[in-house]
Design an enzyme around this catalytic site. Structure first.
Site, PDB file in Angstrom:
ATOM      1  CB  SER A   1      -0.931   0.000   1.206  1.00  6.31           C
ATOM      2  OG  SER A   1      -0.184   0.160   2.387  1.00  6.31           O
ATOM      3  CG  ASP A   2       1.779   5.423  -2.085  1.00 15.41           C
ATOM      4  OD1 ASP A   2       1.362   6.192  -2.955  1.00 15.41           O
ATOM      5  OD2 ASP A   2       2.680   5.706  -1.298  1.00 15.41           O
ATOM      6  CE  LYS A   3       0.074   1.884   5.939  1.00 10.21           C
ATOM      7  NZ  LYS A   3       0.663   1.404   7.154  1.00 10.21           N
ATOM      8  CG  LEU A   7       4.560   4.417  -5.138  1.00 10.21           C
ATOM      9  CD1 LEU A   7       4.298   2.941  -4.871  1.00 10.21           C
ATOM     10  CD2 LEU A   7       5.695   4.585  -6.122  1.00 10.21           C
ATOM     11  CB  THR A   8      -1.421   7.167  -5.471  1.00 11.83           C
ATOM     12  OG1 THR A   8      -1.261   7.863  -4.228  1.00 11.83           O
ATOM     13  CG2 THR A   8      -1.475   5.677  -5.251  1.00 11.83           C
TER      14      THR A   8
END
Length: 181
Positions: A1-3, A7-8
């Site tokens: 996951s990308d907290k 990345l997002t």
């Protein structure tokens, strides 16, 4: 996951500062300049201009070609995401680009190039004689240009390259991107 949004949303966040033999953490994520500097015990830290941490954060803000802007409730970076994260880190410590530019007027720069692996900016001290050169980049490139380092209080000490490299390796081992100033 990308907290963190790295990345997002292509947003980087400075999470740690190692300077003068001490390590601080920064809270908050993304480009909103909300958060604070904390010491190893988690307590809040006030940073002054002359301390090693202060000079590190100032270097990150001044040796920088990005801009931080707020549109509505959203914070945006115009420029490089890494440089944007450095602006946000400095703001979290209480510095502003306007105040720094008022004291240290940029008079020249060497832009980052991958062959060189560093960027440098030269600043005239408005209220004092002389100038200051700030450099940021790859650890090995910055270290080869240094003969001294600041201690926590901001006094010059002989460079301890081995300790700096060990600390950088430890941070990189935790998945953090490391820049030297």
């Amino acid at each position: 996951s990308d907290k963190t949004g790295t990345l997002t949303q292509n947003q980087m966040t400075v999470t740690r500062v190692y300077a003068g033999g001490e390590t601080w953490s920064l809270s908050g994520s993304g480009y909103a300049p909300q958060g604070a500097l904390a010491d190893a015990s988690g307590g809040p830290v006030a940073i002054d201009n002359s301390s090693a941490a202060g000079q590190c954060l100032i270097a990150g803000m001044l040796c920088n070609d990005s801009q931080l802007a707020q549109r509505g409730d959203q914070w945006l970076i115009q420029g490089d995401p890494t440089e944007g994260a450095l602006l946000v880190a400095g703001r979290k410590a209480g510095f502003t680009e306007q105040e720094l530019a008022g004291r240290l007027r940029r008079i020249d720069s060497i832009p980052f190039e991958s062959e060189r692996q560093y960027m440098a900016t030269l600043h005239e001290q408005v209220d004092a004689d002389g100038s200051v050169l700030y450099l940021k980049g790859a650890l090995e490139k910055v270290l080869e240009k240094c003969s001294a380092q600041l201690d926590a209080a901001g006094a010059l000490q002989p460079l301890d390259s081995a300790t700096v490299i060990r600390q950088a390796d430890s941070l990189a081992g935790q998945g953090l991107r490391v820049l030297a100033f």
